[in-house]
Design an enzyme around this catalytic site. Structure first.
Site, short mmCIF file in Angstrom:
data_model
loop_
_atom_site.label_atom_id
_atom_site.label_comp_id
_atom_site.label_asym_id
_atom_site.label_seq_id
_atom_site.Cartn_x
_atom_site.Cartn_y
_atom_site.Cartn_z
N LYS A 163 -35.10 -54.07 83.63
CA LYS A 163 -34.58 -52.39 85.29
C LYS A 163 -35.71 -53.41 86.03
O LYS A 163 -35.04 -53.35 87.41
CB LYS A 163 -34.88 -51.01 84.63
N LYS A 170 -16.44 -57.66 75.33
CA LYS A 170 -16.66 -56.51 75.00
C LYS A 170 -15.84 -55.54 75.94
O LYS A 170 -16.72 -55.63 77.20
CB LYS A 170 -17.80 -55.95 74.56
N LYS A 196 -18.45 -54.20 78.62
CA LYS A 196 -19.48 -55.06 79.54
C LYS A 196 -19.87 -55.67 80.37
O LYS A 196 -20.79 -55.86 81.11
CB LYS A 196 -19.68 -56.82 78.05
#
Ligand code: TRP
Length: 331
Positions: A111, A194, A197
């Site tokens: 983050k 995936k 994703k």
């Protein structure tokens, strides 16, 4: 019987990957265990949602999980912000959570890299809030994927630190609920990994996608130039189309296209058309259920208030005991 807790982030619509992943596990766990499933709306404040959107996001995710079979008669389903005991426990845990260990958490470092302008204390203490979510019900198991393993590790650290500090065997140290080989791989439509994703437009099929959108997305899924020699190994793109077909199509349909692939007469357009129709048959009833639940405010209100009541009974007990252990006593 285990006590199980898991949180659902209110971040948009569920896609087919979440359906065959987390959701199916929740649905099977609720049969045999004491389960607490909640919408993690406190957590979502780290990204500063507009008040107008916050409620809608919670409503969306709740309706979608319910439509897929999460059962309020079997599991306790609640909204995190309706259980302020969680926030109180979070505060207690923060008193013994150290800057160094919080800064080392991978999701935090991600983050910091991705949103350097919004590195708030809520992000830093995401793992203590998650620990509070879990241990407020003295959970023993948490059904989460690999990406949450580090957070769970921190939960064990905080739980055992509390126990040591007060010299009491109070909080269990929860471990991941491992679905191991049961996990079905749901690939994305963009030819890579995936589903969900990548943020690429059209990579994910959402349970609320209309038939038209499903058709469009599937027809645009990546393919290759086609097999040149019999029984050629499939490219990732083509493997993905077959994997999706395995989720929703009949065995004979899959066999038919396998044969066509192996003798090099396959037409990907036909295969995708078939996949789209089978997908639509699969998702339509779910989509209709979602729309029905989402417009039934009375039902949602009932689910949420019954969930709150059950969650509160469990959380209240923990908080009363924790206060006592810490040394807050009444006069
Ligand atoms: N961090 C989880 C996620 O990103 C969501 C979550 C919040 C959670 N609190 C939790 C999961 C407690 C399990 C238990 O998906």
């Amino acid at each position: 019987m285990e006590t199980i807790v898991s949180g659902m982030r209110p971040t948009g619509n569920l896609h087919l990957g979440s359906y065959f992943g987390a959701l199916r596990n929740f649905i099977s766990l609720q049969e045999n265990h004491q389960c607490f499933f909640f919408v993690a709306d406190y957590h979502s404040l780290t990204t500063h949602p507009h008040p107008k959107d916050l409620h809608q996001n919670v409503r969306t995710i709740l309706s979608q999980y319910l439509a897929c079979g999460l059962d309020p008669n079997k599991a306790t389903i609640y909204i995190q912000s309706q259980l302020p005991q969680t926030a109180e426990l979070y505060m207690f845990l923060n008193m013994n959570a150290y800057l160094g260990e919080l800064e080392r958490v991978t999701s935090f470092k991600d983050k910091v890299r991705k949103q350097p302008n919004n590195v708030n204390a809520g992000l830093l203490t995401y793992p203590t809030l998650m620990a509070a979510d879990i241990i407020i019900h003295k959970a023993t198991r948490v059904p989460v994927g690999k990406d949450q393993e580090q957070h769970l590790e921190m939960t064990r650290t905080f739980a055992s630190r509390f126990n040591k500090m007060y010299d009491i065997d109070y909080f269990p140290e929860p471990i991941a609920y491992n679905f191991g080989n049961d996990l079905v791989k749901v690939p994305g439509l963009d030819g890579s990994g995936k589903m969900g994703k990548s943020e690429a437009e059209g990579n994910a099929l959402f349970l609320v996608d209309s038939a038209d959108i499903v058709r469009k997305k599937i027809m645009r899924a990546k393919t290759d130039a086609g097999p040149k020699t019999p029984n050629e190994k499939k490219s990732q793109e083509i493997e993905n189309i077959f994997l999706l077909m395995k989720l929703v199509s009949k065995q004979e349909t899959i066999n038919y296209f396998e044969e066509k692939y192996n003798d090099c007469t396959i037409r990907y357009g036909d295969m995708k058309k078939q996949l789209a129709e089978d997908m639509i048959l699969f998702t339509t009833p779910i989509r209709e259920k979602i729309l029905e639940i989402e417009s039934d405010n009375q039902y949602l209100r009932k689910v949420v208030s019954e969930g709150e009541e059950k969650a509160r009974a469990s959380a209240d007990k923990t908080i009363r005991e924790v206060r006592e252990i810490i040394g807050f006593k009444s006069f």
